[in-house]
Design a protein around this motif. Structure first.
Motif, PDB file in Angstrom:
ATOM      1  N   UNK B   4       0.861  -1.177   0.000  1.00 46.23           N
ATOM      2  CA  UNK B   4       0.000   0.000   0.000  1.00 46.23           C
ATOM      3  C   UNK B   4       0.897   1.227   0.000  1.00 46.23           C
ATOM      4  N   UNK B   5       0.556   2.198  -0.810  1.00 47.39           N
ATOM      5  CA  UNK B   5       1.346   3.431  -0.864  1.00 47.39           C
ATOM      6  C   UNK B   5       0.465   4.623  -0.526  1.00 47.39           C
ATOM      7  N   UNK B   6       0.929   5.416   0.419  1.00 47.27           N
ATOM      8  CA  UNK B   6       0.299   6.697   0.721  1.00 47.27           C
ATOM      9  C   UNK B   6       1.349   7.748   0.378  1.00 47.27           C
ATOM     10  N   UNK B   7       1.215   8.390  -0.771  1.00 44.94           N
ATOM     11  CA  UNK B   7       2.302   9.224  -1.296  1.00 44.94           C
ATOM     12  C   UNK B   7       2.540  10.516  -0.529  1.00 44.94           C
ATOM     13  N   UNK B   8       1.578  10.920   0.271  1.00 39.25           N
ATOM     14  CA  UNK B   8       1.705  12.174   1.010  1.00 39.25           C
ATOM     15  C   UNK B   8       1.908  11.899   2.497  1.00 39.25           C
ATOM     16  N   UNK B  26      -1.173  -2.419  -4.347  1.00 40.26           N
ATOM     17  CA  UNK B  26      -0.711  -3.466  -5.257  1.00 40.26           C
ATOM     18  C   UNK B  26      -0.978  -4.797  -4.592  1.00 40.26           C
ATOM     19  N   UNK B  27      -1.891  -5.552  -5.196  1.00 43.72           N
ATOM     20  CA  UNK B  27      -2.246  -6.847  -4.618  1.00 43.72           C
ATOM     21  C   UNK B  27      -2.832  -7.716  -5.711  1.00 43.72           C
ATOM     22  N   UNK B  28      -2.665  -9.005  -5.586  1.00 45.93           N
ATOM     23  CA  UNK B  28      -3.219  -9.928  -6.561  1.00 45.93           C
ATOM     24  C   UNK B  28      -4.719 -10.069  -6.357  1.00 45.93           C
ATOM     25  N   UNK B  29      -5.434 -10.171  -7.448  1.00 48.34           N
ATOM     26  CA  UNK B  29      -6.868 -10.417  -7.353  1.00 48.34           C
ATOM     27  C   UNK B  29      -7.623  -9.215  -6.841  1.00 48.34           C
ATOM     28  N   UNK B  30      -8.818  -9.479  -6.369  1.00 43.11           N
ATOM     29  CA  UNK B  30      -9.680  -8.412  -5.850  1.00 43.11           C
ATOM     30  C   UNK B  30      -9.409  -8.214  -4.365  1.00 43.11           C
ATOM     31  N   UNK B  65     -14.822   6.877   0.532  1.00 42.14           N
ATOM     32  CA  UNK B  65     -13.660   6.515  -0.266  1.00 42.14           C
ATOM     33  C   UNK B  65     -14.145   5.912  -1.578  1.00 42.14           C
ATOM     34  N   UNK B  66     -13.354   6.148  -2.613  1.00 37.71           N
ATOM     35  CA  UNK B  66     -13.725   5.660  -3.931  1.00 37.71           C
ATOM     36  C   UNK B  66     -12.728   4.626  -4.419  1.00 37.71           C
ATOM     37  N   UNK B  67     -13.222   3.447  -4.705  1.00 39.83           N
ATOM     38  CA  UNK B  67     -12.400   2.365  -5.232  1.00 39.83           C
ATOM     39  C   UNK B  67     -12.306   2.526  -6.741  1.00 39.83           C
ATOM     40  N   UNK B  68     -11.083   2.568  -7.258  1.00 34.91           N
ATOM     41  CA  UNK B  68     -10.851   2.668  -8.691  1.00 34.91           C
ATOM     42  C   UNK B  68      -9.930   1.544  -9.105  1.00 34.91           C
ATOM     43  N   UNK B  69     -10.518   0.525  -9.702  1.00 35.61           N
ATOM     44  CA  UNK B  69      -9.748  -0.668 -10.014  1.00 35.61           C
ATOM     45  C   UNK B  69      -8.690  -0.403 -11.081  1.00 35.61           C
ATOM     46  N   UNK B  70      -9.030   0.386 -12.090  1.00 38.06           N
ATOM     47  CA  UNK B  70      -8.075   0.627 -13.173  1.00 38.06           C
ATOM     48  C   UNK B  70      -6.859   1.408 -12.697  1.00 38.06           C
ATOM     49  N   UNK B  71      -7.068   2.279 -11.714  1.00 39.27           N
ATOM     50  CA  UNK B  71      -5.953   3.061 -11.172  1.00 39.27           C
ATOM     51  C   UNK B  71      -5.403   2.453  -9.888  1.00 39.27           C
ATOM     52  N   UNK B  72      -5.955   1.350  -9.471  1.00 41.56           N
ATOM     53  CA  UNK B  72      -5.590   0.688  -8.204  1.00 41.56           C
ATOM     54  C   UNK B  72      -5.480   1.721  -7.080  1.00 41.56           C
ATOM     55  N   UNK B  73      -6.540   2.510  -6.959  1.00 42.02           N
ATOM     56  CA  UNK B  73      -6.531   3.539  -5.925  1.00 42.02           C
ATOM     57  C   UNK B  73      -7.752   3.407  -5.029  1.00 42.02           C
ATOM     58  N   UNK B  74      -7.636   3.982  -3.849  1.00 48.17           N
ATOM     59  CA  UNK B  74      -8.731   3.972  -2.869  1.00 48.17           C
ATOM     60  C   UNK B  74      -8.577   5.245  -2.042  1.00 48.17           C
ATOM     61  N   UNK B  75      -8.809   6.383  -2.652  1.00 49.89           N
ATOM     62  CA  UNK B  75      -8.617   7.680  -2.005  1.00 49.89           C
ATOM     63  C   UNK B  75      -9.729   7.975  -1.011  1.00 49.89           C
ATOM     64  N   UNK B  76      -9.336   8.544   0.107  1.00 55.93           N
ATOM     65  CA  UNK B  76     -10.279   8.935   1.171  1.00 55.93           C
ATOM     66  C   UNK B  76     -10.698  10.381   0.933  1.00 55.93           C
ATOM     67  N   UNK B  77     -11.984  10.656   1.104  1.00 54.28           N
ATOM     68  CA  UNK B  77     -12.485  11.993   0.821  1.00 54.28           C
ATOM     69  C   UNK B  77     -13.511  12.423   1.867  1.00 54.28           C
TER      70      UNK B  77
END
Lengths: 113, 115
Positions: B4-8, B26-30, B65-77
């Motif tokens: 898991x990466x939290x860039x900030x 970054x993880x295999x599968x769902x 939070x929004x799950x975006x599979x194509x961007x492999x992101x899960x940003x908190x809002x």
């Protein structure tokens, strides 16, 4: 109790000594986890119990670390021959089932001097 | 390997403004995906999780939070930040094959909301 309870809240020990950290999970929670959190980092998985058995202990850093949960409730994390690098906050968590909400205790801050 | 990466390391927002705390994985599968919050001298608190279904997940304290599979992101809002939201936030992921038994945490993002 209402939440996950960890004792002691703070532990200072000398290098080379043996320590035990205790976790009382939420009543009825079958899943129990131990994590370690070093300063400025996220929690690092150590071990997961489902009932009495350790279902995944792949996070234990070496054989100085051991954990038990003999009756499927309280768990004890045991560290032998402590080293200064073991200093961290040790977090315990429990959940009713894996994948459900996981509730964390406030942790035991271990300082090895 | 799962990660898991939290860039900030830190995010600063004025009270009343929208906030976003970023997370990629970054993880295999769902994966199973989580957000936790840690207040000073308090334990980690569960905010929300994504397992399957609607990509927008709503959680505690008005966070989502929004799950975006194509961007492999899960940003908190959150649409409108409060000073009391100031805390340390952790994104976490669990590989599908572990049935969410093994949670891997990011390094955390410190959120600071100024009055």
């Amino acid at each position: 109790g209402a939440g996950v309870s960890q004792t002691p809240s703070n532990k200072v020990t000398e290098k080379g000594k043996y320590v035990e950290l205790r976790c009382d999970p939420i009543s009825g929670h079958t899943a129990l986890y131990w994590y370690r959190q070093s300063l400025g980092q996220g929690p690092e998985f150590l071990i997961y119990f489902q009932g009495t058995g350790a279902a995944d202990d792949s996070g234990l850093p070496n054989d100085r670390f051991f954990a038990v949960r003999p009756e499927g409730s309280v768990s004890t994390l045991k560290i032998q021959r402590t080293e200064r690098g073991d200093s961290a906050v040790y977090l315990c968590a429990s959940s009713a089932e894996p994948g459900q909400g996981t509730f964390f205790g406030q942790g035991t801050r271990l300082t090895v001097v | 390997a799962q990660s898991v990466a939290q860039p900030e390391d830190q995010v600063n927002v004025a009270e009343g403004n929208p906030l976003t705390v970023k997370c990629t994985y970054s993880v295999s599968g769902n994966p199973y995906l989580f957000w936790y919050v840690q207040y000073p001298n308090r334990g980690l608190q569960f905010l929300l999780k994504y397992i399957t279904g609607d990509n927008l997940v709503k959680g505690s304290y008005g966070f989502e939070a929004e799950f975006n599979k194509s961007q492999t992101s899960f940003h908190l809002k959150k649409p409108s930040a409060l000073v009391s939201d100031s805390a340390l936030y952790f994104c976490a992921v669990s590989p599908w094959y572990s049935s969410a038994s093994k949670i891997i945490f990011g390094s955390g993002t410190r959120l600071s909301i100024r009055p």
